[in-house]
Design an enzyme around this catalytic site. Structure first.
Site, PDB file in Angstrom:
ATOM      1  CG  ASP A  22      -2.022  -0.888   1.141  1.00  0.00           C
ATOM      2  OD1 ASP A  22      -2.433  -1.114  -0.010  1.00  0.00           O
ATOM      3  OD2 ASP A  22      -2.497  -1.398   2.178  1.00  0.00           O
ATOM      4  CG  ASP A 312      45.283 -15.254 -34.857  1.00  0.00           C
ATOM      5  OD1 ASP A 312      45.324 -14.020 -34.952  1.00  0.00           O
ATOM      6  OD2 ASP A 312      44.564 -15.851 -34.032  1.00  0.00           O
ATOM      7  CG  ASP A 313      46.372 -10.207 -37.864  1.00  0.00           C
ATOM      8  OD1 ASP A 313      46.248 -10.052 -39.076  1.00  0.00           O
ATOM      9  OD2 ASP A 313      46.347  -9.265 -37.038  1.00  0.00           O
ATOM     10  CE  LYS A 422      41.575 -14.966 -32.119  1.00  0.00           C
ATOM     11  NZ  LYS A 422      42.977 -15.231 -31.804  1.00  0.00           N
ATOM     12  CG  ASP A 424      40.366 -10.178 -32.845  1.00  0.00           C
ATOM     13  OD1 ASP A 424      39.825  -9.641 -31.877  1.00  0.00           O
ATOM     14  OD2 ASP A 424      41.558 -10.534 -32.847  1.00  0.00           O
ATOM     15  CG  ASN A 426      41.986  -6.857 -32.084  1.00  0.00           C
ATOM     16  OD1 ASN A 426      41.821  -7.362 -30.983  1.00  0.00           O
ATOM     17  ND2 ASN A 426      42.435  -7.543 -33.120  1.00  0.00           N
ATOM     18  CB  CYS A 471      38.427 -12.857 -30.601  1.00  0.00           C
ATOM     19  SG  CYS A 471      39.984 -12.141 -30.067  1.00  0.00           S
ATOM     20  CG  ASP A 493      44.665 -10.878 -26.719  1.00  0.00           C
ATOM     21  OD1 ASP A 493      44.127 -11.854 -27.264  1.00  0.00           O
ATOM     22  OD2 ASP A 493      44.721  -9.746 -27.238  1.00  0.00           O
TER      23      ASP A 493
END
Ligand code: GLA
Length: 674
Positions: A22, A312-313, A422, A424, A426, A471, A493
């Site tokens: 109330d 990867d890269d 993957k 990413d 960044n 990622c 990382d």
């Protein structure tokens, strides 16, 4: 006014649920809303509490008065209750949606706003939900904070009168905070009331924990309203992301396990598929990739038992360092004169799948894409474009940008036998401008994320068997929203194993082990033995990322043994229940256990980092076993009942920087006799 009544253990009868409060009459400074917790307050009249909704109508009126209209229920696949409201004067409709995930005891809430009129309405805040705790102000909030290479610290603190804000302004959830919370009253890992929740959203978010001056505690969660506005055009609908919440009496561990099950079963695309053990070449070769360097690594990886080789890269046009190439997603002609086909074939001939790294949302100014479309990046035309890691962010809200990415990645996936990507991201945002936005530029915070989801969704539709990993310089984009597209997260990382123990414990608060990619690398290899590094990574989805060319024969043999052990136990780790037995964030001796859903098998991991001697090893109390089952533990002579392993525990003696992985097996039932 829709009043919140109760959030806690399920009660047997509808009539058991407490009536709304109330409204007490207090002196004039505080209106009734300060006593009656409103389910979804819009800013209006004397409501000074933190609202969920804030709008400005075309004539400049800046509040919203919601009146209840009616409700509807849809039954499948899970029941959804929709409560409809309208503004008392303006043509704005609000619907609160509640989906019940009964199997997980979770409630999913989101909101839609519809402009039923002919003038635009400016929405300046539209949270997904307010979660109201039972009356009281003696709660603690737990949240996650961190930074790059140091994610997922667990922070528990008392909630006191006022507003505590956890948020992201970086266009991704970021390493700094996670869109997740728990609220408890004296709970521990194993017992006590925990209210917990998350936001399925991969962009700016805001969690506000408010304790009012009248001892009422509430958590609001949604898209961050900082620099946000949405021009809701006539007849347009705006839907917020979902917030999912639950309650348990069984402590923080149970809260995590509920979310783990939910993510595996309901969120990720391939929740029933065991993840392959991957090798990733990043830490070994950095940008220096070509067919010869990668093939050499692949041969060794295959010999050790790796199942998926990820380059990867560094593989794409003009990518020799981080200052060029992003945006041009075709193989570099110097490094791969005949394309990726040769490398992929040799990886496949070694019996492994092939995966690749991309960062689709980015461009380097030194790229063909940027030279052709400098207007495609987020920017304010009158300001310098701040580069971070030498890169700028594509405006994912633009349809031409979305289509370009879909077509270039589709080509890559169609022309090559790639089973893993993957993805990413960044950098955090700067100059979030969108000069030619069709409506309000500040919609970018939502439209960007929607653009990412759209691109990812299209690619998933066209290539449904590809496994994607999210990622963002490690764990910068780890949330239930991205997990609808990605099956895995690149956790951090930081691959130094003792740091990883802590990062992994924080991650496990709301995300399951099968989504947690963990590589064994060479970080601190002179201090931390290979077996320890393997055991840490085996607590998630195992990968290897060290420079295998430098691993001697005995390292490769130990690695092969660990990999083959992981293959035997990965179904327990990836699909079982996880129990954090001794916290590594709090102790230099820690333990974590996984138990299969049928309780027949388990794995116990114990780790000791640097603790000087003499040291009294703590007892490890197992969890989740059948008390009436007889269990043997590898390395321990005497089998004992599940009850005994849980109540009396065991000691796993370990020297400094040693780890142990023991399999548990139930081999018969024993009636308990005292
Ligand atoms: C980010 C990722 C790393 C690696 C590099 C490549 O930092 O988190 O794992 O992929 O980019 O540039």
């Amino acid at each position: 006014m829709l009043a919140h009544r109760y959030w806690g253990a399920r009660l047997p009868y509808i009539s058991d649920y407490p009536a709304p409060f109330d409204p007490i009459k207090w002196s004039s400074p505080d209106g009734p809303h300060h006593f009656v917790p409103e389910e979804y307050p819009g800013y209006a009249n004397t409501k000074y509490i933190d609202p969920c909704l804030k709008v400005t109508f075309a004539d400049g009126t800046r509040d919203v008065i919601l009146t209840y209209e009616d409700f509807s229920v849809t039954a499948s696949p899970q029941p959804v209750l929709a409560l409809h409201f309208k503004d008392s004067y303006y043509p704005l409709q609000l619907t609160l949606h509640y989906r019940i995930h009964e199997e997980y005891d979770l409630i999913e809430r989101w909101v839609t706003l519809e402009n039923l009129g002919d003038d635009p309405i400016l929405v300046e805040r539209a949270f997904s939900a307010k979660w109201t705790l039972p009356p009281g102000d003696n709660y603690s909030l737990t949240h996650l904070y961190g930074r790059h290479i140091d994610e997922f610290h667990i922070q528990r603190e008392p909630l006191t009168p006022g507003l505590k804000v956890i948020e992201s302004r970086r266009i991704i959830p970021s390493h700094r905070a996670s869109p997740w919370f728990t609220v408890d009253r004296n709970a521990s890992e194993e017992q006590g009331e925990v209210w917990f929740g998350t936001l399925a959203w991969s962009g700016n978010f805001k969690i506000t924990a408010e304790v009012t001056e009248f001892a009422s505690t509430r958590i609001s969660i949604g898209v961050n309203d900082w620099d946000f506005a949405w021009k809701l055009m006539p007849h347009q609908i705006l839907a917020t992301p979902a917030s999912i919440s639950g309650y348990t009496k069984d402590g923080f561990g149970a809260a995590s396990r509920i979310f783990h099950d939910y993510v595996r079963d309901e969120v990720i695309p391939h929740g029933k598929t065991p993840h392959k053990i991957l090798y990733n070449s990043w830490e070994a070769t950095l940008f220096d990739v070509d067919e010869t360097s990668q093939s050499k690594l692949a041969v060794i990886a295959a010999q050790m038992g790796v199942e998926l080789f990820v380059m990867d890269d560094g593989w794409f046009h003009n990518r020799n360092l981080d200052n060029a190439g992003l945006g041009d997603w075709f193989p570099d002609r110097v490094k791969f004169p005949n394309g990726l086909g040769g490398l992929i074939r040799s990886v496949n001939e070694l019996g492994m799948d092939f995966g690749l790294w991309v960062e689709p949302e980015m461009v380097n100014p030194d790229s063909d894409l940027y030279r052709a479309h400098p207007d495609w990046v987020l920017h304010f035309p009158t300001r310098a474009r701040t580069e971070s890691r030498n890169q700028l962010i594509l405006n994912m809200a633009r349809m031409d940008v979305q289509n370009h990415i879909i077509e270039s990645l589709d080509k890559l996936l169609s022309e090559n036998n790639i089973t893993f990507i993957k993805w990413d991201m960044n950098r955090g945002v700067s100059e979030p401008g969108w000069a030619d936005a069709p409506a309000d530029q500040r919609e970018i915070w939502v439209r960007y994320v929607q653009g990412v989801y759209h691109v990812w969704g299209r690619l998933r539709q066209r290539h449904p068997n590809v496994i994607w990993q999210s990622c963002a310089s490690g764990g910068g984009r780890a949330d239930f929203g991205i997990l609808e597209f990605a099956d895995q997260i690149w956790t951090s990382d930081n691959t130094e194993a003792t740091a990883r123990l802590n990062i992994q414990e924080g991650y496990s608060q709301f995300l399951p082990a099968n989504t947690m990619e963990a590589w064994v690398t060479d970080w601190d290899k002179d201090i931390v033995p290979l077996e320890f590094r393997f055991h840490v990574s085996m607590c998630g989805s195992l990968g290897v990322g060290g420079n295998l060319l430098e691993w001697g024969q005995s390292d490769r043999e130990s690695a092969a043994k660990c990999i083959s052990l992981y293959k035997e136990i990965r179904h327990i780790i990836q699909f079982g229940d996880q129990f954090r037995l001794i916290s590594s964030q709090k102790n230099a001796y820690s333990a974590v256990q996984y138990v299969s859903k049928d309780k027949r098998e388990g794995v116990l991991f114990a780790f000791r980092t640097h603790i000087p001697e003499p040291f009294n090893i703590p007892m490890v109390h197992l969890r989740g076993l059948d008390p009436e089952g007889m269990y043997s533990i590898e390395g321990v002579e005497q089998p004992r009942s599940g009850m005994a392993w849980m109540e009396a525990g065991l000691k796993v003696e370990l020297k400094i920087y040693k780890a142990q992985c023991c399999k548990l097996r139930k081999f018969r039932n024993v009636p308990l006799r005292y």
